[in-house]
Enzyme design. Structure first.
Site, PDB file in Angstrom:
ATOM      1  N   CYS A 128      44.803  47.910  37.776  1.00  0.00           N
ATOM      2  CA  CYS A 128      43.278  47.703  37.707  1.00  0.00           C
ATOM      3  C   CYS A 128      42.560  48.145  38.896  1.00  0.00           C
ATOM      4  O   CYS A 128      41.333  48.180  38.782  1.00  0.00           O
ATOM      5  CB  CYS A 128      43.030  46.276  37.399  1.00  0.00           C
ATOM      6  N   HIS A 252      35.863  44.726  39.465  1.00  0.00           N
ATOM      7  CA  HIS A 252      36.775  44.759  38.328  1.00  0.00           C
ATOM      8  C   HIS A 252      36.277  43.692  37.300  1.00  0.00           C
ATOM      9  O   HIS A 252      36.342  42.166  37.542  1.00  0.00           O
ATOM     10  CB  HIS A 252      38.247  44.417  38.650  1.00  0.00           C
ATOM     11  N   ASN A 282      38.584  43.814  29.451  1.00  0.00           N
ATOM     12  CA  ASN A 282      39.101  43.935  30.456  1.00  0.00           C
ATOM     13  C   ASN A 282      39.859  45.434  30.411  1.00  0.00           C
ATOM     14  O   ASN A 282      41.027  45.439  29.534  1.00  0.00           O
ATOM     15  CB  ASN A 282      40.379  43.329  31.322  1.00  0.00           C
TER      16      ASN A 282
HETATM   17  O1  UT7 Z   1      43.373  42.713  35.284  1.00  0.00           O
HETATM   18  C1  UT7 Z   1      43.590  41.736  35.958  1.00  0.00           C
HETATM   19  C2  UT7 Z   1      44.413  40.871  34.988  1.00  0.00           C
HETATM   20  N1  UT7 Z   1      44.446  39.564  34.517  1.00  0.00           N
HETATM   21  C3  UT7 Z   1      43.378  38.592  34.634  1.00  0.00           C
HETATM   22  O2  UT7 Z   1      42.463  38.797  35.328  1.00  0.00           O
HETATM   23  C4  UT7 Z   1      43.574  37.218  33.988  1.00  0.00           C
HETATM   24  C5  UT7 Z   1      43.311  36.277  34.812  1.00  0.00           C
HETATM   25  N2  UT7 Z   1      43.418  35.128  34.038  1.00  0.00           N
HETATM   26  C6  UT7 Z   1      42.392  34.853  32.868  1.00  0.00           C
HETATM   27  O3  UT7 Z   1      41.338  35.335  32.834  1.00  0.00           O
HETATM   28  C7  UT7 Z   1      42.580  33.276  32.395  1.00  0.00           C
HETATM   29  O4  UT7 Z   1      43.804  32.468  33.287  1.00  0.00           O
HETATM   30  C8  UT7 Z   1      42.955  33.283  30.874  1.00  0.00           C
HETATM   31  C9  UT7 Z   1      41.499  33.776  30.441  1.00  0.00           C
HETATM   32  C10 UT7 Z   1      44.067  34.184  30.577  1.00  0.00           C
HETATM   33  C11 UT7 Z   1      43.206  31.940  30.445  1.00  0.00           C
HETATM   34  O5  UT7 Z   1      42.107  31.065  30.813  1.00  0.00           O
HETATM   35  P1  UT7 Z   1      42.592  29.515  31.651  1.00  0.00           P
HETATM   36  O6  UT7 Z   1      41.042  29.065  31.466  1.00  0.00           O
HETATM   37  O7  UT7 Z   1      42.995  29.958  32.973  1.00  0.00           O
HETATM   38  O8  UT7 Z   1      43.317  28.943  30.591  1.00  0.00           O
HETATM   39  P2  UT7 Z   1      44.688  28.325  30.867  1.00  0.00           P
HETATM   40  O9  UT7 Z   1      45.626  29.302  30.981  1.00  0.00           O
HETATM   41  O10 UT7 Z   1      44.494  27.371  32.240  1.00  0.00           O
HETATM   42  O11 UT7 Z   1      44.766  27.369  29.708  1.00  0.00           O
HETATM   43  C12 UT7 Z   1      43.973  26.081  29.459  1.00  0.00           C
HETATM   44  C13 UT7 Z   1      44.211  25.814  27.974  1.00  0.00           C
HETATM   45  C14 UT7 Z   1      45.713  25.689  27.685  1.00  0.00           C
HETATM   46  O12 UT7 Z   1      45.850  24.434  26.936  1.00  0.00           O
HETATM   47  P3  UT7 Z   1      46.257  23.176  27.258  1.00  0.00           P
HETATM   48  O13 UT7 Z   1      47.656  23.162  27.886  1.00  0.00           O
HETATM   49  O14 UT7 Z   1      45.439  22.670  28.216  1.00  0.00           O
HETATM   50  O15 UT7 Z   1      46.365  22.236  25.758  1.00  0.00           O
HETATM   51  C15 UT7 Z   1      46.052  26.842  26.851  1.00  0.00           C
HETATM   52  O16 UT7 Z   1      47.062  26.801  25.815  1.00  0.00           O
HETATM   53  O17 UT7 Z   1      43.761  26.735  27.065  1.00  0.00           O
HETATM   54  C16 UT7 Z   1      44.631  27.118  26.184  1.00  0.00           C
HETATM   55  N3  UT7 Z   1      44.470  28.416  25.811  1.00  0.00           N
HETATM   56  C17 UT7 Z   1      43.727  28.841  24.851  1.00  0.00           C
HETATM   57  N4  UT7 Z   1      43.085  28.275  23.888  1.00  0.00           N
HETATM   58  C18 UT7 Z   1      42.304  28.922  23.016  1.00  0.00           C
HETATM   59  C19 UT7 Z   1      44.780  29.470  26.479  1.00  0.00           C
HETATM   60  N5  UT7 Z   1      44.383  30.733  25.933  1.00  0.00           N
HETATM   61  C20 UT7 Z   1      43.728  30.322  24.982  1.00  0.00           C
HETATM   62  C21 UT7 Z   1      43.136  30.904  23.762  1.00  0.00           C
HETATM   63  N6  UT7 Z   1      42.328  30.484  23.205  1.00  0.00           N
HETATM   64  N7  UT7 Z   1      42.694  32.523  23.832  1.00  0.00           N
END
Ligand code: UT7
Length: 330
Positions: A128, A252, A282
């Protein structure tokens, strides 16, 4: 941040070479596939909702389809038209991509064929961060005598997304953005930059050859904010500018919460950030030129503005550049 910690975190502190020729962006263009995938289209299969994706990422829909070279050529053609140049005037095509169409040859070769550019054509993969890496690299070619370079970021990430993985499938998408960079006597637009890599973090986001992407989203998120802030500060220091001098930020387009948090930690009003992720998702190396072109088309960037471009991604890699925007000479 002290100069010593800046250099130890990101290698030798590059500085502009006195008297070297600079560059001016004289054209820009974009290309997005026709197929729109809205959050609701993913909800049932992934066990997610439109509301969750919007709230946690800022993304409402994304585009999917095409080839990396095809999208790149389309964006490049628009950039050439905006610059008022024929493709034969281009000395070099620099294609930033992490999703080449083939393992061999470079996708830039196909872009060269489709457009009919002169000179060389080469891919650059810094995930990225690739577009800003390429923009800085292109300035090196200008200093060595190149006259006009087409710098493109193009991706077809949908081909390496696991469509059953809600961690990544909601984020990544396809598209391309391009700029024409022309040599100018004098310093040109680029005032400072910072390039970096920490290969010990490769496990946070990777795809084996032939396989789909694996990502530790939470850890990438945490590090992305810090990396964005530190890299931006280094680029600003090297450009002799402070955060208050920045008029426009082109971050980004990974997650609205990452870019808002980074702006706030930098002390820059998030309203100065250009965003397109709401409709593009993204698009990795394409995300910064897509946001820049959109901001230019909307009149958000003016001659004399100090523009901070900052990217981070797999590697982990990062790249920042400070441009003082100039009117194209024509
Ligand atoms: O180009 C660079 C590459 N990547 C990035 O920049 C990614 C950076 N990270 C992110 O954007 C975020 O971490 C995500 C969007 C991938 C995830 O969001 P988050 O707020 O960090 O969620 P999390 O991984 O901390 O998960 C929180 C909760 C979890 O449930 P529990 O364990 O609290 O019950 C996940 O299972 O949200 C759940 N969850 C979802 N729920 C509904 C994770 N993804 C999803 C989803 N829909 N798509």
């Amino acid at each position: 941040m002290s100069a010593s910690s800046a250099s130890s975190a990101s290698g030798a502190p590059f500085r502009p070479v006195p008297g070297a020729r600079g560059g001016v962006i004289t054209g820009w263009g974009t290309a997005l596939p026709d197929k729109v995938v809205a959050n609701d289209d993913l909800a049932d299969q992934l066990g997610t909702t439109d509301a969750w994706i919007r709230e946690r990422t800022g993304i409402a829909e994304r585009r999917v389809g095409g080839t990396t070279a095809g999208l790149a050529a389309e964006a490049g053609q628009h950039a050439l038209e905006r610059a008022g140049l024929d493709a034969s005037a281009i000395d070099l095509v620099l294609l930033a991509t992490t999703t080449p169409d083939m393992q061999v040859p470079a996708s830039a070769s196909e872009v060269q064929r489709l457009l009919g550019t002169s000179g060389g054509a080469v891919d650059l993969n810094a995930a990225c961060s690739g577009f800003v890496y390429s923009l800085v690299t292109a300035h090196g070619f200008l200093a060595m005598g190149a006259e006009r370079i087409l710098v493109v970021g193009s991706e077809t990430l949908s081909r390496i997304v696991d469509w059953d993985d809600r961690n990544t499938a909601i984020l990544f998408a396809d598209g391309a953005g391009a700029v024409v960079l022309e040599a100018t006597d004098g310093p040109g637009q680029l005032r400072g930059w910072d390039l970096g890599s920490d290969g010990s973090l490769r496990h946070l986001l990777y795809a084996e050859i032939g396989d789909t992407m694996k990502m530790d989203g939470r850890e990438i998120f945490r590090r992305a904010v810090r990396i964005t802030v530190e890299s931006a500060i280094r680029a600003l220091e090297r450009s002799g500018l402070g955060v208050d001098d920045i008029d426009v930020v082109v971050p980004h387009q990974a997650n609205i919460r990452i870019l808002t948090a980074a702006c706030e930690r930098l002390g820059i009003d998030p309203a100065k950030a250009l965003t397109v992720l709401q409709t593009t998702g993204n698009t990795s190396a394409a995300s910064i030129p897509l946001a820049l072109a959109d901001g230019l088309d909307r009149g958000r960037v003016h001659p004399g503005d100090n523009v901070l471009l900052v990217g981070f991604g797999a590697g982990m890699s990062w790249a920042s550049a400070v441009l003082q925007w100039q009117s194209p000479p024509r």
